[in-house]
Design a protein around this motif. Structure first.
Motif: not given
Length: 201
Positions: A46-51
């Motif tokens: 999954s995405l990073l928080v930034a993503g």
């Protein structure tokens, strides 16, 4: 379950505009910072928080709540595609990245196609009416471009550190061919104002 919206059976170019983005920022393996699901669970696919932050900003970029779009080259999508996660066996990031704008516009994300099926994806996107948005894995985006353009005039490498560009393909009604424009997102700190260059071989 996937749903194709506003798309025809024939492989004919009818989509007025196709916009392709790379998924948002990702983790570098099983080390911090970690990827997280929409529910906040740690997940390497999954995405990073930034993503996720970029995904939210993209919803405003493609479907602003007030005022005009940031760039005249962009448009509000009517159909949204993303790479399939192959039943949880591969990256969820492309779908996660476009999920926020799709939700805002009350559209379902079509995940019929997987990485490696860029020709089929391009044909499906071109057969849609109106404006199409695609979220994909960066190494394979040039293959989508080649299929849409019918040549290799687009950059053939998408840099690993670039999450901040939209490739926009506009249909020329006279020639029935697409033309590529790059739009720099400029959504998050560190986003570059420079397009991805074409590197001569």
């Amino acid at each position: 379950m996937t749903l194709v919206i506003n798309c025809q059976e024939e492989n004919m170019a009818s989509a007025q505009k196709i916009m392709v983005i790379r998924h948002g920022e990702k983790p570098q393996g099983a080390v911090p910072p970690y990827g997280v699901t929409v529910d906040g669970e740690q997940d390497v696919n999954s995405l990073l928080v930034a993503g996720w932050t970029r995904a939210g900003a993209l919803a405003v970029l493609f479907a602003p709540s007030r005022g005009a779009l940031q760039s005249p080259e962009l448009a509000q999508p009517q159909t949204v595609f993303a790479a399939s996660d192959d039943a949880g066996k591969s990256s969820k990031r492309p779908e996660e990245t476009v999920s926020v704008v799709a939700q805002k516009l009350k559209l379902q994300v079509d995940t019929t196609y997987s990485v490696g099926q860029e020709q089929q994806l391009a044909a499906a996107a071109m057969s849609c009416t109106g404006v199409v948005l695609i979220g994909w894995e960066h190494k394979h985006i040039p293959l989508i471009a080649n299929a849409i353009l019918g040549n290799t005039s687009a950059p053939q490498t998408w840099p690993g550190d670039r999450f901040d560009v939209v490739w926009v393909f506009d249909l020329n009604a006279t020639s029935d061919a697409y033309q590529l424009t790059q739009v720099c997102e400029l959504l998050l700190p560190g986003d570059s104002p420079e397009p991805i260059p074409v590197i001569s071989s």
